[in-house]
Scaffold this motif. Sequence first.
Motif, PDB file in Angstrom:
ATOM      1  N   SER A  79       1.451   8.254   2.024  1.00  0.00           N
ATOM      2  CA  SER A  79       0.190   7.596   2.372  1.00  0.00           C
ATOM      3  C   SER A  79      -0.208   7.922   3.805  1.00  0.00           C
ATOM      4  O   SER A  79       0.640   8.217   4.654  1.00  0.00           O
ATOM      5  CB  SER A  79       0.336   6.074   2.218  1.00  0.00           C
ATOM      6  OG  SER A  79       0.649   5.723   0.890  1.00  0.00           O
ATOM      7  N   ARG A  80      -1.490   7.834   4.059  1.00  0.00           N
ATOM      8  CA  ARG A  80      -2.001   8.020   5.411  1.00  0.00           C
ATOM      9  C   ARG A  80      -2.450   6.671   5.958  1.00  0.00           C
ATOM     10  O   ARG A  80      -2.517   5.678   5.231  1.00  0.00           O
ATOM     11  CB  ARG A  80      -3.146   9.027   5.406  1.00  0.00           C
ATOM     12  CG  ARG A  80      -2.675  10.428   5.049  1.00  0.00           C
ATOM     13  CD  ARG A  80      -3.769  11.459   5.209  1.00  0.00           C
ATOM     14  NE  ARG A  80      -4.805  11.329   4.184  1.00  0.00           N
ATOM     15  CZ  ARG A  80      -5.840  12.165   4.047  1.00  0.00           C
ATOM     16  NH1 ARG A  80      -5.967  13.176   4.882  1.00  0.00           N
ATOM     17  NH2 ARG A  80      -6.719  11.983   3.101  1.00  0.00           N
ATOM     18  N   LEU A 114       6.138   3.621   6.459  1.00  0.00           N
ATOM     19  CA  LEU A 114       5.973   4.939   5.840  1.00  0.00           C
ATOM     20  C   LEU A 114       7.311   5.672   5.753  1.00  0.00           C
ATOM     21  O   LEU A 114       7.636   6.279   4.724  1.00  0.00           O
ATOM     22  CB  LEU A 114       4.973   5.772   6.641  1.00  0.00           C
ATOM     23  CG  LEU A 114       3.497   5.410   6.491  1.00  0.00           C
ATOM     24  CD1 LEU A 114       2.652   6.255   7.438  1.00  0.00           C
ATOM     25  CD2 LEU A 114       3.028   5.606   5.052  1.00  0.00           C
ATOM     26  N   GLN A 164       0.823  -1.206   0.000  1.00  0.00           N
ATOM     27  CA  GLN A 164       0.000   0.000   0.000  1.00  0.00           C
ATOM     28  C   GLN A 164       0.858   1.257   0.000  1.00  0.00           C
ATOM     29  O   GLN A 164       0.561   2.221  -0.716  1.00  0.00           O
ATOM     30  CB  GLN A 164      -0.928  -0.021   1.222  1.00  0.00           C
ATOM     31  CG  GLN A 164      -2.039  -1.054   1.125  1.00  0.00           C
ATOM     32  CD  GLN A 164      -2.817  -1.205   2.423  1.00  0.00           C
ATOM     33  OE1 GLN A 164      -2.306  -0.935   3.506  1.00  0.00           O
ATOM     34  NE2 GLN A 164      -4.061  -1.652   2.315  1.00  0.00           N
ATOM     35  N   ALA A 165       1.935   1.249   0.766  1.00  0.00           N
ATOM     36  CA  ALA A 165       2.811   2.427   0.815  1.00  0.00           C
ATOM     37  C   ALA A 165       3.470   2.673  -0.533  1.00  0.00           C
ATOM     38  O   ALA A 165       3.540   3.818  -1.008  1.00  0.00           O
ATOM     39  CB  ALA A 165       3.872   2.240   1.899  1.00  0.00           C
ATOM     40  N   SER A 202       6.807   7.283   1.787  1.00  0.00           N
ATOM     41  CA  SER A 202       5.467   7.391   1.221  1.00  0.00           C
ATOM     42  C   SER A 202       4.680   8.509   1.890  1.00  0.00           C
ATOM     43  O   SER A 202       4.865   8.788   3.080  1.00  0.00           O
ATOM     44  CB  SER A 202       4.721   6.058   1.393  1.00  0.00           C
ATOM     45  OG  SER A 202       3.371   6.182   1.016  1.00  0.00           O
ATOM     46  N   GLY A 252       1.136   4.203  -2.957  1.00  0.00           N
ATOM     47  CA  GLY A 252       0.580   5.496  -2.576  1.00  0.00           C
ATOM     48  C   GLY A 252      -0.832   5.414  -2.036  1.00  0.00           C
ATOM     49  O   GLY A 252      -1.540   6.421  -1.988  1.00  0.00           O
ATOM     50  N   GLU A 253      -1.247   4.223  -1.606  1.00  0.00           N
ATOM     51  CA  GLU A 253      -2.585   4.033  -1.059  1.00  0.00           C
ATOM     52  C   GLU A 253      -2.548   4.217   0.460  1.00  0.00           C
ATOM     53  O   GLU A 253      -1.499   4.127   1.086  1.00  0.00           O
ATOM     54  CB  GLU A 253      -3.101   2.626  -1.391  1.00  0.00           C
ATOM     55  CG  GLU A 253      -3.163   2.337  -2.888  1.00  0.00           C
ATOM     56  CD  GLU A 253      -3.446   0.866  -3.160  1.00  0.00           C
ATOM     57  OE1 GLU A 253      -3.497   0.087  -2.176  1.00  0.00           O
ATOM     58  OE2 GLU A 253      -3.585   0.503  -4.334  1.00  0.00           O
ATOM     59  N   ASP A 254      -3.725   4.460   1.042  1.00  0.00           N
ATOM     60  CA  ASP A 254      -3.799   4.523   2.500  1.00  0.00           C
ATOM     61  C   ASP A 254      -3.414   3.174   3.090  1.00  0.00           C
ATOM     62  O   ASP A 254      -3.792   2.112   2.579  1.00  0.00           O
ATOM     63  CB  ASP A 254      -5.208   4.885   2.954  1.00  0.00           C
ATOM     64  CG  ASP A 254      -5.529   6.348   2.703  1.00  0.00           C
ATOM     65  OD1 ASP A 254      -4.605   7.111   2.361  1.00  0.00           O
ATOM     66  OD2 ASP A 254      -6.718   6.714   2.842  1.00  0.00           O
TER      67      ASP A 254
END
Length: 345
Positions: free
Chosen positions: A283-284, A276, A215-216, A281, A219-221
């Motif tokens: 991402s959140r 992260l 996900q990181a 990244s 670029g996804e949460d």
Amino acid sequence: MHRQGAARWRQDEGGGPAPARRKRVLVAGGAGFLGSHLCAALLAQGHEVTCLDNLLTGVEANLAHLEGPRFRFIRHDVCQALPEPLLVDEVYNLACPASPPQYQADPVHTMLTNVLGTQHLLALAARCGARFLQASTSEVYGDPEQHPQREDYRGHVSSTGPRACYDEGKRAAESLCFDYLRLGRADVRVARIFNTYGPRMRADDGRIVSNLICQALAGEDLTIYGDGTQTRSFCYATDLIRGLMALMAVRSNPDGPVNLGNPNEQSISQIAERVLALTESRSRIGFRPLPVDDPRRRCPDIGRAQDLLGWHPVVGLEQGLRPTIEWFAAHPPQVAAPQVPSSAI
């Protein structure tokens, strides 16, 4: 009829047991994440290695770099009778899906893999007088009421929940192993493996480390199940393989299960923050409900492994996450990772 052997072994950062002679070794589940690392380590020591795998969750690409005269691959499901007479000195049983989306996809087959598959491989070890190592799991402790978990803890496991096919299947496999040992049919060792990570994890296996990294990088949460305070103890693959080989090689039978894992307990939120930072990244982090029967805490007591094997992990979390992230960056997933967390192997 235990074959205690005279295997000489050493402990160092990258090695494991040093063989006194070339052995014929069968690795069931050898095309999987841990199995492929084990096959490579055994070949590096000069052994002859046969990999047995049905490729349900294993991947042939994991074995591409192992081709050579001392390695062969047999595609076979251990639930079925073994395909040909095999002569072996050691058997490692890693044959079973190890994350919830994989083992819940066909729970009946998962249970049978643990019971019938283990029986077939134990019978082979008994026929050959081979030493046998069962890859069990920290899942036998369930959602533990003891912390950290010692081998004498009997667990807090649901026999009827959605994870039971794996948890109870592994518990049944352990019972078979210790019955063979008590009856003198085979020299059996059982490793209870805690969370492990490293290169060649599948992006779609639902494990927390692979999920967060993929996900990181995309670029996804980042998805965290629960409030992020639940903990796991993550062991890098090379450390774990070194522990398995030391357990197989130790001269005296441990006569009981041995925990293998990293006792450095981390919250899931801490892992996400490290991912992260290392991926740089933007991402959140997002939170979702915790699945049924998912353990709140998981951390091994590795006192037995230290005393019996002289083993302990040497690869720190950040040191292991870097090559794992590099591997996923070089092997981007073809499909999105499933949104199911795992506390399995």
